[in-house]
Design an enzyme around this catalytic site. Sequence first.
Site, mmCIF file in Angstrom:
data_model
loop_
_atom_site.group_PDB
_atom_site.id
_atom_site.type_symbol
_atom_site.label_atom_id
_atom_site.label_comp_id
_atom_site.label_asym_id
_atom_site.label_seq_id
_atom_site.Cartn_x
_atom_site.Cartn_y
_atom_site.Cartn_z
ATOM 1 N N CYS B 93 24.975 8.353 17.019
ATOM 2 C CA CYS B 93 25.244 9.542 17.844
ATOM 3 C C CYS B 93 25.437 10.807 17.007
ATOM 4 O O CYS B 93 24.507 11.232 16.340
ATOM 5 C CB CYS B 93 26.446 9.256 18.751
ATOM 6 S SG CYS B 93 26.546 10.356 20.173
ATOM 7 N N HIS B 194 26.571 3.842 21.635
ATOM 8 C CA HIS B 194 27.859 3.255 21.299
ATOM 9 C C HIS B 194 27.905 1.870 21.958
ATOM 10 O O HIS B 194 26.942 1.417 22.544
ATOM 11 C CB HIS B 194 29.004 4.117 21.850
ATOM 12 C CG HIS B 194 28.890 5.557 21.477
ATOM 13 N ND1 HIS B 194 29.133 6.018 20.207
ATOM 14 C CD2 HIS B 194 28.553 6.654 22.205
ATOM 15 C CE1 HIS B 194 28.958 7.323 20.173
ATOM 16 N NE2 HIS B 194 28.597 7.743 21.362
#
Lengths: 436, 239
Positions: B93, B194
């Site tokens: 990310c 995630h």
Amino acid sequence: MSRAGRGLRLRLATLAGSLAQWASRAAGRGSGTSIRGRLIMKVDPGALGKLLTGRRTVLVSGTNGKTTTTHFLGAALSQWSQRQAPPPGVVTNADGANLHHGLASALSAAPKAQFAALETDERVVPDAIRLGHPEVVVMLNFSRDQLDRNHEIKRLARDWRDALVEAVEAGPVVVANVNEPLIVWAAQSARKVVWVDTESVWTADAVLCPECGTVLSRTEPGEAGDGGEGGEGGDWSCSDCGLAQPEASWLVRGTAIVGPEGDRWEADLGVPGRFNIANAACALAGAVEMGLAAEPALVAMRSVRAPAGRFAVTEIAGVSARLILAKNPAGWAESLPLAASEPIVLAVSSEAADGRDISWLWDVDYEQLAGRPVIAAGPRAWDLSVRLAHAEVDHRCIPDLAAALAAAGPASPDQPVDVVCTYTCFQSLRRIGGLS
Amino acid sequence: MSAPVHVVVVYQSLLGIYGDQGNAAVLRRRLQWRGVDCTVTFAEPGVPLPDDAQIYLLGGGEDGAQVAAVRELLADGGLHRAVDRGAAVLAVCAGYQIMGRSFTVGHDDRTVDGLGLLDVTTTRAQTRAVGEILTQWEGHDGDEAWLTGFENHGGRTVLGPTAAPLARVVHGVGNCGDGTEGAVAGSVIGTYPHGPVLVRNPALADHVLRLGTGLDLEPLDVPGLAELRAERLAAVRAS
């Protein structure tokens, strides 16, 4: 629209809301407070401002502790009110419905109450300051929570700060937690701030200076060294722009609350946990700013036992259970050490109200449970099970909440099974246990 | 006995708000449970980054934290040295974005130079990508090819000629809506999900371990993992 017209519209809105609430209750769909609020806001979009106008209001906001702190303030104000002749009356949203319509619903049900103690969602605080001219705003803490919805907690802090700047001299007195850099940064712009050192030790969500983005410096807990009154939380400061932890007038020291004149009271609360002493200190500072005497206010706050079901003991699947809410890593860090039963039930969910992303499980120190019997439950029990396996915590995985409790028994009301759970699981368990 | 495998979590305080430290926990346990020692170091800004580790992990964080992390890592130089000698990097990310050439931050979409360790460029997307993501890992097949996770990012990441996509999107957004997810160049992997991603995808975890250590790893059964993967795959397919 004329003043009379504005009042008429609010009366119509309240009538419509009351009818909808009645219909919802009659249909067996719960208390109907939510539909009542929604309808009021629909019929009169200006209702919230009108309902707040003319009252003496204290707002409570922050990521964790809003509901309990509001219950503390509600108890202090109510007991004080009852001693007045005639009692001015207090309205509060004790159920925790803290969005625009939740506030409107609670306020509309008590049009004559002169005082309001309102738990307010972080996103609603700026509107509530603009529309309601609260006398006091209690700002507890900011930590990561529901990151699928609130991507940057700094943005919430900026909105609070802007609303206070805009309100200038008509703005509220702010009661703020000095251990939280984002709270300090947001509160700084208020015309008057009452600082509270809550000794909170969760620092993982406040690494950068909110003003300039530099990594904050922190003294180690207990290092402050001013004759034992130094807080356990450790002080923070920015080496670049100079933003630093303000000096507090209210202090939490161990199990005691210390007032601005040096008065020291054992908190002796009816709810457990260090964080609730911090909440009580903030509530007490808020109550004093509202004009109450500290001592009787604290006595009243001690009567709070199970605010909106938190720490309530109830029977689920024939097993006595104590419900402990933990919504995010900061909340779990405080709540997990309270769980003492064998086994402990942990229940997790990822509904919209919880946040859809459950990755935060890996930011909670479940390793502390090693060697103790644990049952993983809730709709995301398998995520928790895998997390516990990596923490080398022996456990059973039973997703169904009632089945998990049944497996955790037997237990009696004086030795209940501790259930630490996320919001949606907490609400489900309250329903199963007949608490809501 | 050989020295323990060394895994470095890069700036947990800045790039750790989405549970991505779980990737380190998974790597450590997957080695330990096979009888291989593993040390995890949480490196923080202001202290030299260990440049002798086999694996480096970066996670998700806010805009301001990205800028601070790039500033510190460029000044330190340790991560670049580690990549030069072939250490494995898994960047997730915000960590993935800063590995690239540049990315944008703040209300005014200011462009910030990245670490230049992946040939990708990130700009602000019109809408944020939030939700469960399912992809198919390039060059893999069978159950292990399904990569499951949760994406939550406001960036559009475009790959340059010297980066290859990690996976193809089946459900979700990924890099920029062009069907690709993540990027790979040598021993450096960038990805959005995630979960943490190595928890939900044990084959990817073992791939990172092999990349960093060259060890020959036997299959490993972790209780609950099959149930978790089956549940997540079913959830995303039902949505």
